[in-house]
Design a protein around this motif. Structure first.
Motif, PDB file in Angstrom:
ATOM      1  N   ARG A 132      29.975  41.670  44.163  1.00 14.30           N
ATOM      2  CA  ARG A 132      31.134  42.339  43.564  1.00 14.30           C
ATOM      3  C   ARG A 132      31.331  43.758  44.076  1.00 14.30           C
ATOM      4  NH1 ARG A 132      30.520  40.375  37.272  1.00 14.30           N
ATOM      5  NH2 ARG A 132      30.178  38.184  37.805  1.00 14.30           N
ATOM      6  N   GLU A 133      30.250  44.505  44.230  1.00 14.79           N
ATOM      7  CA  GLU A 133      30.381  45.887  44.695  1.00 14.79           C
ATOM      8  C   GLU A 133      30.972  45.937  46.099  1.00 14.79           C
ATOM      9  OE1 GLU A 133      27.674  49.905  45.398  1.00 14.79           O
ATOM     10  OE2 GLU A 133      26.779  48.107  44.515  1.00 14.79           O
ATOM     11  N   THR A 134      30.508  45.031  46.965  1.00 10.60           N
ATOM     12  CA  THR A 134      31.029  44.986  48.337  1.00 10.60           C
ATOM     13  C   THR A 134      32.507  44.649  48.354  1.00 10.60           C
ATOM     14  OG1 THR A 134      28.867  44.314  49.188  1.00 10.60           O
ATOM     15  CG2 THR A 134      30.774  43.892  50.594  1.00 10.60           C
ATOM     16  N   LEU A 135      32.886  43.607  47.594  1.00 13.58           N
ATOM     17  CA  LEU A 135      34.282  43.196  47.566  1.00 13.58           C
ATOM     18  C   LEU A 135      35.162  44.253  46.916  1.00 13.58           C
ATOM     19  CD1 LEU A 135      34.113  39.385  46.706  1.00 13.58           C
ATOM     20  CD2 LEU A 135      34.402  40.464  48.920  1.00 13.58           C
ATOM     21  N   ASN A 136      34.653  44.907  45.903  1.00 13.08           N
ATOM     22  CA  ASN A 136      35.441  45.926  45.215  1.00 13.08           C
ATOM     23  C   ASN A 136      35.760  47.099  46.135  1.00 13.08           C
ATOM     24  OD1 ASN A 136      36.649  46.643  42.613  1.00 13.08           O
ATOM     25  ND2 ASN A 136      35.228  48.362  42.641  1.00 13.08           N
ATOM     26  N   LYS A 137      34.835  47.434  47.028  1.00 16.30           N
ATOM     27  CA  LYS A 137      35.089  48.513  47.993  1.00 16.30           C
ATOM     28  C   LYS A 137      36.143  48.100  49.009  1.00 16.30           C
ATOM     29  CE  LYS A 137      30.485  50.634  47.772  1.00 16.30           C
ATOM     30  NZ  LYS A 137      29.220  50.879  48.507  1.00 16.30           N
ATOM     31  N   ALA A 138      36.136  46.831  49.384  1.00 11.66           N
ATOM     32  CA  ALA A 138      37.106  46.346  50.370  1.00 11.66           C
ATOM     33  C   ALA A 138      38.496  46.202  49.773  1.00 11.66           C
ATOM     34  CB  ALA A 138      36.641  45.004  50.940  1.00 11.66           C
ATOM     35  N   ASN A 139      38.541  45.695  48.534  1.00 10.92           N
ATOM     36  CA  ASN A 139      39.828  45.433  47.888  1.00 10.92           C
ATOM     37  C   ASN A 139      39.559  45.115  46.415  1.00 10.92           C
ATOM     38  OD1 ASN A 139      42.241  44.464  46.903  1.00 10.92           O
ATOM     39  ND2 ASN A 139      42.599  43.009  48.559  1.00 10.92           N
ATOM     40  N   PRO A 140      39.869  46.021  45.504  1.00 10.94           N
ATOM     41  CA  PRO A 140      39.588  45.794  44.080  1.00 10.94           C
ATOM     42  C   PRO A 140      40.239  44.529  43.513  1.00 10.94           C
ATOM     43  CG  PRO A 140      40.177  48.083  44.462  1.00 10.94           C
ATOM     44  CD  PRO A 140      40.465  47.350  45.737  1.00 10.94           C
ATOM     45  N   TYR A 141      41.337  44.092  44.117  1.00  8.34           N
ATOM     46  CA  TYR A 141      41.983  42.874  43.628  1.00  8.34           C
ATOM     47  C   TYR A 141      41.082  41.654  43.788  1.00  8.34           C
ATOM     48  CZ  TYR A 141      46.452  45.412  43.427  1.00  8.34           C
ATOM     49  OH  TYR A 141      47.455  46.302  43.120  1.00  8.34           O
ATOM     50  N   LEU A 142      40.178  41.684  44.757  1.00 10.57           N
ATOM     51  CA  LEU A 142      39.301  40.539  44.988  1.00 10.57           C
ATOM     52  C   LEU A 142      38.380  40.302  43.802  1.00 10.57           C
ATOM     53  CD1 LEU A 142      38.318  41.100  48.738  1.00 10.57           C
ATOM     54  CD2 LEU A 142      40.168  39.683  47.823  1.00 10.57           C
ATOM     55  N   THR A 143      37.797  41.374  43.276  1.00 17.66           N
ATOM     56  CA  THR A 143      36.903  41.211  42.139  1.00 17.66           C
ATOM     57  C   THR A 143      37.674  40.832  40.877  1.00 17.66           C
ATOM     58  OG1 THR A 143      36.967  43.619  41.862  1.00 17.66           O
ATOM     59  CG2 THR A 143      35.062  42.688  42.978  1.00 17.66           C
ATOM     60  N   GLU A 144      38.909  41.308  40.763  1.00 18.05           N
ATOM     61  CA  GLU A 144      39.722  40.940  39.601  1.00 18.05           C
ATOM     62  C   GLU A 144      40.114  39.471  39.668  1.00 18.05           C
ATOM     63  OE1 GLU A 144      41.393  41.515  35.942  1.00 18.05           O
ATOM     64  OE2 GLU A 144      40.157  42.925  37.091  1.00 18.05           O
TER      65      GLU A 144
ATOM     66  N   TRP B 249      32.859  26.108  46.836  1.00 17.81           N
ATOM     67  CA  TRP B 249      32.993  27.500  46.420  1.00 17.81           C
ATOM     68  C   TRP B 249      34.379  27.948  46.849  1.00 17.81           C
ATOM     69  CZ3 TRP B 249      29.767  32.272  48.436  1.00 17.81           C
ATOM     70  CH2 TRP B 249      29.993  33.351  47.580  1.00 17.81           C
ATOM     71  N   ASN B 250      35.243  28.143  45.869  1.00 17.51           N
ATOM     72  CA  ASN B 250      36.629  28.500  46.143  1.00 17.51           C
ATOM     73  C   ASN B 250      36.749  30.019  46.226  1.00 17.51           C
ATOM     74  OD1 ASN B 250      39.412  29.267  45.687  1.00 17.51           O
ATOM     75  ND2 ASN B 250      39.818  27.165  45.088  1.00 17.51           N
ATOM     76  N   LEU B 251      37.055  30.510  47.424  1.00 23.08           N
ATOM     77  CA  LEU B 251      37.300  31.932  47.638  1.00 23.08           C
ATOM     78  C   LEU B 251      38.763  32.154  48.012  1.00 23.08           C
ATOM     79  CD1 LEU B 251      34.032  32.980  49.495  1.00 23.08           C
ATOM     80  CD2 LEU B 251      34.660  33.404  47.114  1.00 23.08           C
ATOM     81  N   GLY B 252      39.643  31.515  47.244  1.00 20.92           N
ATOM     82  CA  GLY B 252      41.073  31.751  47.388  1.00 20.92           C
ATOM     83  C   GLY B 252      41.467  32.899  46.483  1.00 20.92           C
ATOM     84  N   PHE B 253      42.111  33.931  47.053  1.00 16.09           N
ATOM     85  CA  PHE B 253      42.533  35.098  46.299  1.00 16.09           C
ATOM     86  C   PHE B 253      44.043  35.246  46.417  1.00 16.09           C
ATOM     87  CE2 PHE B 253      38.193  35.958  47.850  1.00 16.09           C
ATOM     88  CZ  PHE B 253      37.534  36.096  46.641  1.00 16.09           C
ATOM     89  N   SER B 254      44.734  35.020  45.334  1.00 16.73           N
ATOM     90  CA  SER B 254      46.190  34.964  45.356  1.00 16.73           C
ATOM     91  C   SER B 254      46.809  36.226  45.960  1.00 16.73           C
ATOM     92  CB  SER B 254      46.693  34.772  43.918  1.00 16.73           C
ATOM     93  OG  SER B 254      48.056  34.443  43.905  1.00 16.73           O
ATOM     94  N   GLY B 255      47.487  36.068  47.084  1.00 14.35           N
ATOM     95  CA  GLY B 255      48.123  37.193  47.757  1.00 14.35           C
ATOM     96  C   GLY B 255      47.163  38.159  48.401  1.00 14.35           C
ATOM     97  N   ASN B 256      45.865  37.837  48.414  1.00 16.91           N
ATOM     98  CA  ASN B 256      44.870  38.795  48.882  1.00 16.91           C
ATOM     99  C   ASN B 256      43.794  38.187  49.779  1.00 16.91           C
ATOM    100  OD1 ASN B 256      45.126  41.678  47.422  1.00 16.91           O
ATOM    101  ND2 ASN B 256      45.903  40.075  46.067  1.00 16.91           N
ATOM    102  N   GLY B 257      44.113  37.062  50.429  1.00 13.86           N
ATOM    103  CA  GLY B 257      43.196  36.546  51.434  1.00 13.86           C
ATOM    104  C   GLY B 257      43.489  37.233  52.757  1.00 13.86           C
ATOM    105  N   LEU B 258      43.127  38.501  52.855  1.00 12.61           N
ATOM    106  CA  LEU B 258      43.578  39.357  53.963  1.00 12.61           C
ATOM    107  C   LEU B 258      42.534  39.544  55.045  1.00 12.61           C
ATOM    108  CD1 LEU B 258      45.311  42.075  51.731  1.00 12.61           C
ATOM    109  CD2 LEU B 258      46.333  40.019  52.750  1.00 12.61           C
ATOM    110  N   GLY B 259      41.451  38.771  54.978  1.00 18.12           N
ATOM    111  CA  GLY B 259      40.458  38.833  56.035  1.00 18.12           C
ATOM    112  C   GLY B 259      39.590  40.085  56.033  1.00 18.12           C
ATOM    113  N   GLU B 260      39.494  40.746  54.870  1.00 19.00           N
ATOM    114  CA  GLU B 260      38.677  41.964  54.825  1.00 19.00           C
ATOM    115  C   GLU B 260      37.226  41.697  55.249  1.00 19.00           C
ATOM    116  OE1 GLU B 260      41.606  42.410  51.330  1.00 19.00           O
ATOM    117  OE2 GLU B 260      40.420  40.819  52.227  1.00 19.00           O
TER     118      GLU B 260
END
Length: 235
Positions: free
Chosen positions: A54-66, A224-235
């Motif tokens: 979560r910490e890594t993803l939150n730094k890249a894009n807070p929407y990912l953790t949400e 393991w579904n890592l689909g992020f609505s509007g935010n699969g931006l390849g971070e």
């Protein structure tokens, strides 16, 4: 015009108040297998993102953790001779999406079969969409009696909501029913999906109809579904 649920009882919320014939269980019971939500094994949290990520993803894009709180790809499996399944759930939000059905966003659906290779759709939650908490019938006795007249053990798979965070969940089964762990997946490892809204499950009518769930149900494979609505931006 009268409300449709007054004219057609099949359109009514299937709320359950009589509990004397049911036993409710938390998903921490040994006979339940919970997959698709790594955080559940760590902390009992229904979340697709593990604590260490979560910490890594939150730094890249807070929407990912949400968005990771949404339980797309979450699955609970078990084996039982129960004729009835009731869901007691609390979600973080009521249905509020104009392009998603209430069941797809905040509800559950269920598949059953004598083996995991022959799963059939057997029910979906019909609940009051104005409430965050609901208790309703997921699988009706008539359905299982039609499928399972001999009282055999069936494999059950319950799919989690696609666009909502599940705060709490209990599953009600017939009192005295046999409950065992499910069959093992036929393939080792897991299939990981990455993408945006379609991958997360938008805008499937119910959870089991998300394409990731269809594929893994057919392959009998953990996902393991890592689909992020509007935010699969390849971070």
């Amino acid at each position: 015009m009268q409300k449709i649920d007054k004219m057609d009882k099949n359109m009514q919320a299937v709320e359950v108040r009589k509990e004397e014939e049911l036993q409710f269980y938390h998903l921490t019971e040994d006979f339940f297998r919970v997959t698709g939500m790594p955080a559940f094994e760590e902390s009992g949290d229904y979340n697709r993102i593990s604590l260490k990520h979560r910490e890594t993803l939150n730094k890249a894009n807070p929407y990912l953790t949400e968005l990771g709180k949404c339980t797309a790809g979450g699955l609970v499996s078990f084996r039982s001779d129960t004729k009835r399944i009731v869901i007691r759930a609390k979600t973080a939000t009521v249905h509020n999406m104009s392009n998603m059905t209430p069941i797809g966003q905040c509800g559950f659906d269920c598949y059953a079969g004598r083996t995991q290779a022959e799963m059939l759709f057997v029910g979906a939650t019909q609940f009051d969409i104005t409430k965050q908490e609901y208790q309703c019938e997921l699988v009706k006795p008539a359905i299982m009696e039609a499928l399972n007249g001999k009282g055999e053990l069936f494999e059950f798979q319950i799919n989690f909501p696609l666009y909502s965070h599940v705060v709490s969940l209990e599953i009600g089964l017939d009192k005295g029913a046999t409950i065992l762990p499910p069959e093992d997946f036929t393939r080792k490892g897991k299939l990981v999906f990455y993408g945006t809204s379609i991958t997360q499950g938008g805008c499937a009518s119910r959870p089991g109809m998300a394409y990731t769930n269809i594929i893994c149900r057919k392959l009998n494979l953990e996902q393991w579904n890592l689909g992020f609505s509007g935010n699969g931006l390849g971070e």
